[in-house]
Scaffold this motif. Structure first.
Motif, PDB file in Angstrom:
ATOM      1  N   GLU A  67       9.839   8.756  -4.165  1.00 27.36           N
ATOM      2  CA  GLU A  67       8.590   8.524  -3.451  1.00 27.36           C
ATOM      3  C   GLU A  67       7.470   9.145  -4.261  1.00 27.36           C
ATOM      4  OE1 GLU A  67       6.367   9.202   0.822  1.00 27.36           O
ATOM      5  OE2 GLU A  67       7.855  10.673   0.179  1.00 27.36           O
ATOM      6  N   LYS A 122       3.681  10.211  -3.941  1.00 30.87           N
ATOM      7  CA  LYS A 122       2.645  10.485  -2.943  1.00 30.87           C
ATOM      8  C   LYS A 122       1.451  11.024  -3.703  1.00 30.87           C
ATOM      9  CE  LYS A 122       4.021  12.396   0.746  1.00 30.87           C
ATOM     10  NZ  LYS A 122       4.544  13.377   1.702  1.00 30.87           N
ATOM     11  N   GLY A 167       5.704  -1.895  -2.834  1.00 33.88           N
ATOM     12  CA  GLY A 167       4.840  -1.803  -1.655  1.00 33.88           C
ATOM     13  C   GLY A 167       4.030  -0.532  -1.739  1.00 33.88           C
ATOM     14  N   SER A 198       1.457   2.139   0.661  1.00 32.09           N
ATOM     15  CA  SER A 198       0.843   2.542   1.929  1.00 32.09           C
ATOM     16  C   SER A 198      -0.349   3.421   1.600  1.00 32.09           C
ATOM     17  CB  SER A 198       1.820   3.349   2.795  1.00 32.09           C
ATOM     18  OG  SER A 198       2.903   2.550   3.179  1.00 32.09           O
ATOM     19  N   SER A 248      -3.452   5.879   3.416  1.00 32.06           N
ATOM     20  CA  SER A 248      -3.994   6.558   4.592  1.00 32.06           C
ATOM     21  C   SER A 248      -5.249   7.310   4.182  1.00 32.06           C
ATOM     22  CB  SER A 248      -2.994   7.584   5.144  1.00 32.06           C
ATOM     23  OG  SER A 248      -1.760   7.000   5.414  1.00 32.06           O
ATOM     24  N   GLU A 287       1.019   6.063  -1.019  1.00 29.79           N
ATOM     25  CA  GLU A 287       2.457   6.309  -1.072  1.00 29.79           C
ATOM     26  C   GLU A 287       3.196   5.067  -1.553  1.00 29.79           C
ATOM     27  OE1 GLU A 287       3.564   9.179   2.469  1.00 29.79           O
ATOM     28  OE2 GLU A 287       2.106   7.664   3.128  1.00 29.79           O
ATOM     29  N   THR A 304       9.092  -8.406   4.450  1.00 30.67           N
ATOM     30  CA  THR A 304       9.645  -7.211   5.089  1.00 30.67           C
ATOM     31  C   THR A 304      10.159  -7.481   6.463  1.00 30.67           C
ATOM     32  OG1 THR A 304       7.434  -6.615   5.872  1.00 30.67           O
ATOM     33  CG2 THR A 304       8.183  -5.634   3.796  1.00 30.67           C
TER      34      THR A 304
END
Length: 117
Positions: A3, A5, A27, A29, A31, A62, A117
């Motif tokens: 991962e 981050k 993919g 993500s 925030s 992420e 997904t």
């Protein structure tokens, strides 16, 4: 699997996402968060709304990727986020023990493979 981050400037998020997409990241993500990182003394900061507004808004990006893609994606992410000024951000890399795609039950690398997904 790993991962990534990353905490990056909000104005660099579009460039980071585009670069990761071009690089084949499975993919991403994103925030919005408030950075109260390095250089702040714990006693100088509280979560009071008036204090939180003083903390710069940054983006947390992420990505979970295969081990073999990790170094390449870290370089691409950092390169797209870099302005050369203090506060460009940081990338953390951690191992992912397990991934399971909810819809299909696929696990491991198959769970993060590109596609629906």
């Amino acid at each position: 699997m790993r991962e990534l981050k990353a905490f990056v400037r909000t104005r660099r998020v579009d460039a980071v996402i585009q670069a990761l997409r071009r690089a084949g990241a499975p993919g991403v993500s994103v925030s919005r968060v408030h950075g109260v990182g390095y250089g702040y003394e714990p006693v100088d900061f509280t979560l009071a709304p008036s204090e939180l507004r003083k903390a710069p808004e940054v983006a947390k990006v992420e990505v979970v990727c295969a081990d073999c893609d990790c170094d390449r994606l870290v370089g691409i992410l950092a390169g797209a986020a870099r302005t050369g000024d203090p506060g460009d951000g940081i990338v953390f890399v951690t191992p992912v023990e397990r991934a399971c795609k909810i819809r299909t039950g696929d696990e491991g690398d198959a769970a993060i493979a590109t596609g629906a997904t």
